[in-house]
Design a protein around this motif. Structure first.
Motif, short mmCIF file in Angstrom:
data_model
loop_
_atom_site.label_atom_id
_atom_site.label_comp_id
_atom_site.label_asym_id
_atom_site.label_seq_id
_atom_site.Cartn_x
_atom_site.Cartn_y
_atom_site.Cartn_z
N GLU A 168 0.85 -1.19 0.00
CA GLU A 168 0.00 0.00 0.00
C GLU A 168 0.89 1.24 0.00
O GLU A 168 1.80 1.34 0.81
CB GLU A 168 -0.91 0.01 1.22
CG GLU A 168 -1.93 -1.12 1.21
CD GLU A 168 -2.79 -1.16 2.46
OE1 GLU A 168 -3.83 -1.84 2.43
OE2 GLU A 168 -2.42 -0.53 3.48
N TYR A 224 1.21 5.31 0.24
CA TYR A 224 0.60 6.54 0.73
C TYR A 224 1.43 7.73 0.26
O TYR A 224 2.67 7.68 0.24
CB TYR A 224 0.52 6.53 2.26
CG TYR A 224 -0.42 5.48 2.79
CD1 TYR A 224 -1.71 5.81 3.21
CD2 TYR A 224 -0.03 4.15 2.87
CE1 TYR A 224 -2.58 4.84 3.69
CE2 TYR A 224 -0.89 3.16 3.35
CZ TYR A 224 -2.16 3.52 3.75
OH TYR A 224 -3.02 2.56 4.22
N ASP A 262 -6.82 7.88 0.31
CA ASP A 262 -5.54 8.21 0.93
C ASP A 262 -4.38 7.32 0.51
O ASP A 262 -3.25 7.52 0.96
CB ASP A 262 -5.67 8.18 2.46
CG ASP A 262 -6.03 6.80 2.99
OD1 ASP A 262 -6.51 5.96 2.20
OD2 ASP A 262 -5.82 6.55 4.19
N HIS A 263 -4.64 6.31 -0.33
CA HIS A 263 -3.53 5.43 -0.74
C HIS A 263 -3.88 4.63 -1.98
O HIS A 263 -5.04 4.59 -2.42
CB HIS A 263 -3.14 4.49 0.40
CG HIS A 263 -4.13 3.39 0.67
ND1 HIS A 263 -5.27 3.58 1.41
CD2 HIS A 263 -4.14 2.08 0.31
CE1 HIS A 263 -5.94 2.45 1.50
NE2 HIS A 263 -5.28 1.53 0.83
N SER A 299 -3.39 0.68 -3.49
CA SER A 299 -3.04 -0.70 -3.17
C SER A 299 -2.56 -1.37 -4.45
O SER A 299 -3.28 -1.40 -5.45
CB SER A 299 -4.25 -1.45 -2.61
OG SER A 299 -3.93 -2.81 -2.40
N ALA A 307 6.72 8.65 -2.67
CA ALA A 307 5.76 8.10 -1.70
C ALA A 307 6.19 8.51 -0.29
O ALA A 307 7.37 8.53 0.04
CB ALA A 307 5.69 6.59 -1.81
#
Length: 584
Positions: free
Chosen positions: A250, A252, A355-356, A358, A401
């Protein structure tokens, strides 16, 4: 104890009472108080019991061990099993159902989709002409049970929020009064000639049931119950081959637009012969192999135009080029080859959240034995895998990231399959349109997707005279039943997972979660019917289950244009394979 003392007091009063009338009065008072206290005690005890309560008895074989007895036990917490348990509870509202798992549910309920973070849901790919004819969406759910899953998890189209999924599924099980027991270590399984009777655990006693559904990725309970399984692709003569393992990450601090821009810039760097650093990465990744170099270039070019990242839905995207993966491999001195490097940063399937992102892209090589062992031991990645994943995390951090989270459970695509089911669902049967329309519980369309490839299949096929392996050319659109989940050895047991009876290449499409949830709808009806009528699962037909569906299913299975080719490949490989081992 208290009622005995109360009796002693009243007996003494009765003896000392001077007149018979007082003796009679004391007796009446004692009786009323006893009734009141008895009712109060019963109320307290009943309110403290779970509902419905399993029958708890002592086992004659294990005299100091309690036996919890249920109508049905679902073993494992993979989402197809969870949804099957919920549907079964609707079929038999007063039934005693338990979901028993070896997993630690404090880390989330929902198997590899939750703890493994596989947020990108592969969906039923309804063919365009069928969509137009039936007026349905391209991702039309293949069953009512899958539609219910999407609804309760609030999944828009593709991206599954693992935190929400764990929470709402746990709540649904609680509302359905399905007992959930986790962190269970199974020591042995007790059987008779045709049935599973119970299984013994290290700390939770014995679990007995009339019917069992094993929804683990490798069919662990069924294996321990003496069901024969193929290791790897043993049915095709490739016991040491397996599909690649996946480890989700994941990301972010990067959104999908930024990821697209990063990919485009990397492609431009590879296309610039003056960019010495990028050319070095490409040289290392390809090992100087011109064919591999060309394949990487072809991944981002079509008709002399660059293929950017494709966002197919609001909550998903697909990376079509190998640019970022080739850059990572080159930077870290590794060949862009799954077998040589034992890992591959592949083109990503991306689930998009607020918010992210995957990412389903990090693959690891594993043989048939390793995949099966990992499936039996919680799917925990090795230290070597985690070290590679940390390098991938640092790679994305170098691109901007803010945080990268690595999941702590693997996505095991294949871990063997039932050697003989009541009705194997092979790739040949899928390509032929599946079970007959009168038996069909629904229809599913998906690629024969062997991500990462099947080691040795090409060379073995060539030796046997097969010149081309065009498995991905056309997606089979096939009708399904539930009887491929039934191993011939045990008539009260089903295996609902990629380890069901797919007889060869069928696992390539049969491993998909949507498909297994949809099969679970029919399986739940079959188990309920078997319970009510005291029958074996083997005796329940697809047609009987179809008649019990709440609504007529959409059925549109049909032969695939490459049916003859798939039949030829699967038949030749199977005819030249060895039979499975006698057990497990």
């Amino acid at each position: 104890m208290y009622s005995l003392r109360l009796a002693e007091v009243f007996n003494r009063l009765l003896i000392l009472a001077p007149r018979p009338i007082y003796r009679h009065l004391y007796g009446r008072i004692y009786g009323l108080i006893t009734i009141f206290l008895g009712a109060l005690l019963a109320s307290v005890l009943l309110s403290s019991l779970p509902s419905p309560a399993p029958q708890v008895i002592q086992s004659p074989d294990f005299p100091n061990t309690q036996v919890q007895s249920y109508d049905a036990i679902v073993f494992g917490d993979e989402i197809p099993g969870v949804m099957t348990a919920l549907h079964l509870s609707h079929q038999i509202p007063k039934g005693k159902i338990a979901l028993v798992t070896e997993a630690d549910l404090s880390k989330g309920l929902g198997g590899h989709l939750v703890r493994g973070g596989l947020a990108y849901l592969d969906r039923n790919q309804v063919p365009l002409d069928v969509r137009r004819r039936l007026g349905i969406d391209r991702f039309a759910p293949s069953s009512e049970l899958y539609a219910e899953f999407l609804k309760i998890t609030e999944t828009k189209e593709i991206a599954l929020d693992r935190y929400r999924a764990s929470k709402v599924l746990s709540q649904a099980l609680q509302r359905a009064k399905i007992k959930v027991i986790d962190k269970v270590q199974v020591l042995s399984v007790q059987t008779n000639a045709t049935q599973v009777q119970s299984f013994l655990t290290a700390k939770h006693g014995i679990f007995a049931a009339k019917y069992f559904v094993d929804c683990t990725q490798g069919g662990k309970l069924a294996t321990m119950a003496g069901v024969r399984f193929y290791q790897g692709f043993d049915s095709l003569g490739l016991p040491n081959s397996s599909l690649a393992l996946g480890l989700m990450i994941e990301i972010y601090g990067l959104n999908i637009k930024q990821l697209r821009d990063l990919e485009s810039r990397m492609i431009q760097r590879f296309l610039d012969p003056k960019d010495a650093e990028a050319q070095k990465w490409l040289e290392v990744a390809t090992g100087g192999d011109p064919a591999l170099r060309q394949a990487i270039f072809n991944s981002w070019m079509s008709n002399n135009k660059i293929l950017p990242l494709h966002q197919g839905t609001v909550d998903s995207a697909d990376v079509r080029s190998s640019a970022l993966g080739a850059a990572f491999h080159g930077m870290n001195g590794m060949a862009y080859d799954l077998r040589k490097a034992k890992m591959l940063l592949d083109r990503a399937n991306v689930a998009i959240f607020a918010d992210h992102l995957s990412m389903n892209s990090l693959l690891f090589y594993a043989d048939g034995k390793t995949s099966r062992e990992l499936s039996f031991n919680g799917g925990k990645p090795s230290l070597e895998m985690l070290n590679v994943a940390n390098k991938v995390a640092n790679f994305y951090k170098s691109l901007g990231a803010k945080e990268v989270r690595v999941m702590d459970e693997l996505y095991i695509r294949s871990a063997g399959s039932i050697a003989k089911s009541m009705d194997d669902l092979t790739a040949t049967k899928m390509a032929g349109g599946g079970v007959s329309a009168s038996e069909a519980l629904g229809t599913f369309t998906y690629h024969l997707d062997v991500r990462g490839g099947i080691t040795g299949m090409g060379s073995r096929a060539f030796k046997l005279g097969i010149k081309k392996l065009n498995l991905h050319l056309h997606m089979p659109t096939f009708n399904y039943g539930f009887r491929h989940t039934l191993p011939v050895e045990r008539d009260n047991l089903a295996v609902l997972s990629p380890a069901s009876g797919f007889g060869g290449l069928g696992i390539a499409a049969g491993r998909i979660v949507e498909f297994n949830i949809s099969v679970g709808e029919g399986l739940a009806i079959a188990v309920a019917k078997a319970l009510r009528e005291e029958r074996s699962l083997h005796s329940i037909s697809n047609h009987e289950v179809r008649q019990s569906l709440s609504a007529p299913p959409l059925v549109y299975g049909r032969p695939s244009p490459n049916y003859d080719n798939i039949k030829y490949i699967e038949t030749v490989l199977q005819e030249n394979s060895q039979p499975p081992p006698p057990k497990g």
